[in-house]
Design an enzyme around this catalytic site. Structure first.
Site, PDB file in Angstrom:
ATOM      1  N   GLN A   6       0.611  -1.131  -0.026  1.00  0.00           N
ATOM      2  CA  GLN A   6      -0.094  -0.034  -0.086  1.00  0.00           C
ATOM      3  C   GLN A   6       0.820   1.210   0.062  1.00  0.00           C
ATOM      4  O   GLN A   6       2.200   1.272   0.287  1.00  0.00           O
ATOM      5  CB  GLN A   6      -1.032  -0.082   1.199  1.00  0.00           C
ATOM      6  CG  GLN A   6      -0.072  -0.026   2.503  1.00  0.00           C
ATOM      7  CD  GLN A   6      -1.055  -0.301   3.600  1.00  0.00           C
ATOM      8  OE1 GLN A   6      -1.042   0.772   4.460  1.00  0.00           O
ATOM      9  NE2 GLN A   6      -1.750  -1.390   4.015  1.00  0.00           N
TER      10      GLN A   6
ATOM     11  N   ARG B 184      -4.373   0.852  -1.941  1.00  0.00           N
ATOM     12  CA  ARG B 184      -3.764  -0.665  -2.044  1.00  0.00           C
ATOM     13  C   ARG B 184      -2.872  -1.205  -3.380  1.00  0.00           C
ATOM     14  O   ARG B 184      -3.618  -0.812  -4.518  1.00  0.00           O
ATOM     15  CB  ARG B 184      -4.671  -1.658  -1.628  1.00  0.00           C
ATOM     16  CG  ARG B 184      -5.025  -1.665  -0.163  1.00  0.00           C
ATOM     17  CD  ARG B 184      -6.023  -2.703   0.312  1.00  0.00           C
ATOM     18  NE  ARG B 184      -6.672  -2.301   1.685  1.00  0.00           N
ATOM     19  CZ  ARG B 184      -7.587  -1.487   1.985  1.00  0.00           C
ATOM     20  NH1 ARG B 184      -8.170  -0.891   0.916  1.00  0.00           N
ATOM     21  NH2 ARG B 184      -7.962  -1.277   3.263  1.00  0.00           N
TER      22      ARG B 184
END
Length: 431
Positions: free
Chosen positions: A98, A283
């Site tokens: 992420q 993400r």
């Protein structure tokens, strides 16, 4: 000067032993326990335990009296929000890969999604709040992570060490432009590969990594990490992206700072983490959660090179982990067995004190005393008097101190709209 009762977040990647053992509870826990939250995040605020034993939400206390709890300077800047969240992080398995947005990106993305009418708790929501989310993680045990893009020349050397017929053209793509633009091109190509192409390339790469490990090659640790990720996420482009990031092993007391745009992945270990009080996560993969590739590419910083490891700047007994984050600053103090010297802490702003080893005696100028045991934390409001801290016993002791940041270089993170916006969503990984 009051003890905190803190929430435990039971994410699937957590440990069944680390946090229970720290808190003196039975081990193993029935379910994984990933994070211990200390702060005033609306998703799970700490409870402040008064001298009468009555518990009150720290969030409610801050909202009701921001100047008294946060101090005038902090309240002017952050409104009625405690700007940081402190955690114990116990990773038994890898988290998702992420990155987090800057203040400007978060404000723009939040406004765009609000205008589109996307609910703040929707699975496809990228920006549940309009704030930045820098973070710093400081190892308590050996802590493993991927963070930041490796030097391109070094990455080319790694890719050639695990060369396969299908990988060659991608290796040469970076070799022909070994700079951030070349890294962006390769990363973008990999995370946008059609699934059939990915299903063909990824097994080749994993087989090459197996051979490299068997031969005890130069990139043994990097290949072992890719194999671990490939086993749990066999069809995920994030496994390829892991080949591009710095592979880090932090020892106790070492830290890394993750500013906006830094692509990272926590792999395994126990750490103290401090971060801005935000839920914004973009993400890249290695998760069943929503992945928005175009938005991710807007946020990720493709600067390349070694990831700096922080060991703290010595200020007396305290080691201060300096960053440009205005939301937080983390400090650490350690006492060896038998040491009893005192540490004086002023209360110009809000503080959370956390004991991770031994026992600490905290004495306030007004005569109050409190013993902070391993795994316990306490809240010091800005209106509280200064305190003195020293070990309460003869064993080694360790204190972490969380405060707002003091950097003059950092830009303003909040605007009036941000101050009025409640934080409501809680991500898979926590905040």
């Amino acid at each position: 000067m009051e003890l905190l009762r803190n929430a435990v977040r039971p994410y699937a990647w957590g440990s069944r032993t680390t946090i229970p053992e720290l808190l003196g509870r039975p081990v193993p826990a029935p379910h994984p326990e990933a994070e211990l939250w200390m702060g005033a995040h609306p998703g799970d605020p700490s409870r402040v335990v008064g001298a009468d034993g009555v518990e009150r939400s720290l969030l409610d206390l801050v909202t009701a009296d921001p100047v008294g709890q946060l101090g005038d300077r902090c309240a002017r800047r952050w409104g009625d929000r405690l700007p940081f969240l402190l955690k114990i992080l116990a990773a038994e398995e890898p988290l998702s890969m992420q990155a987090h947005p800057s203040a400007e990106q978060a404000a723009e993305g939040y406004a765009r999604e609000e205008a589109a009418g996307i609910p703040r708790d929707a699975p496809n929501r990228n920006y549940p709040d309009p704030t930045a989310k820098p973070e710093l993680v400081c190892a308590l045990t050996e802590f493993h992570a991927l963070a930041g893009f490796r030097d391109p020349d070094r990455t080319v050397k790694l890719l050639r060490a695990v060369e396969t017929p299908g990988l060659t053209k991608y290796t040469e793509l970076l070799a022909g432009q070994p700079d951030p633009d070349g890294m962006r091109a390769l990363f973008t190509t990999w995370i946008t590969l059609p699934q059939p192409a990915l299903d063909e390339l990824l097994p080749e790469v994993l087989e090459a990594c197996v051979r490299h490990v068997k031969d005890r090659g130069e990139f043994d640790l990097e290949c072992r990490t890719v194999l671990e990720l490939g086993e749990t996420h066999p069809r995920d482009a994030g496994v390829l992206a892991a080949l591009l990031l710095n592979r880090l092993t932090l020892h106790a007391g070492e830290a890394i700072y993750l500013p906006a745009g830094n692509l990272h992945l926590y792999l395994h270990g126990t750490a103290v983490e401090i971060l801005a009080n935000s839920d914004n996560i973009l993400r890249c993969g290695l998760t069943p959660k929503h992945v928005d590739v175009p938005e991710l590419l807007r946020v990720v910083n493709f600067a390349c090179g070694d990831m700096p490891v922080l060991r703290g700047h010595a200020e007396g007994r305290m080691a201060v982990y300096r960053t440009d984050a205005p939301e937080f600053e983390l400090s650490r103090a350690e006492w060896a067995a038998g040491e009893r010297d005192e540490l004086t802490l002023s209360c110009a702003g809000p503080q959370i004190l956390l004991c991770t080893a031994g026992e600490l005696l905290v004495c306030a100028e007004d005569g109050r005393e409190l013993v902070l045991r391993r795994g316990e934390s306490m809240w010091l409001a800005a209106a509280d008097p200064a305190v003195r801290v020293c070990p309460a016993g003869g064993e080694p002791a360790c204190l972490f101190r969380a405060t707002p940041g003091v950097s003059e270089r950092a830009s303003e993170r909040f605007n009036a709209a941000a101050r009025r916006t409640p934080l409501t969503s809680v991500s898979e990984e926590g905040v």
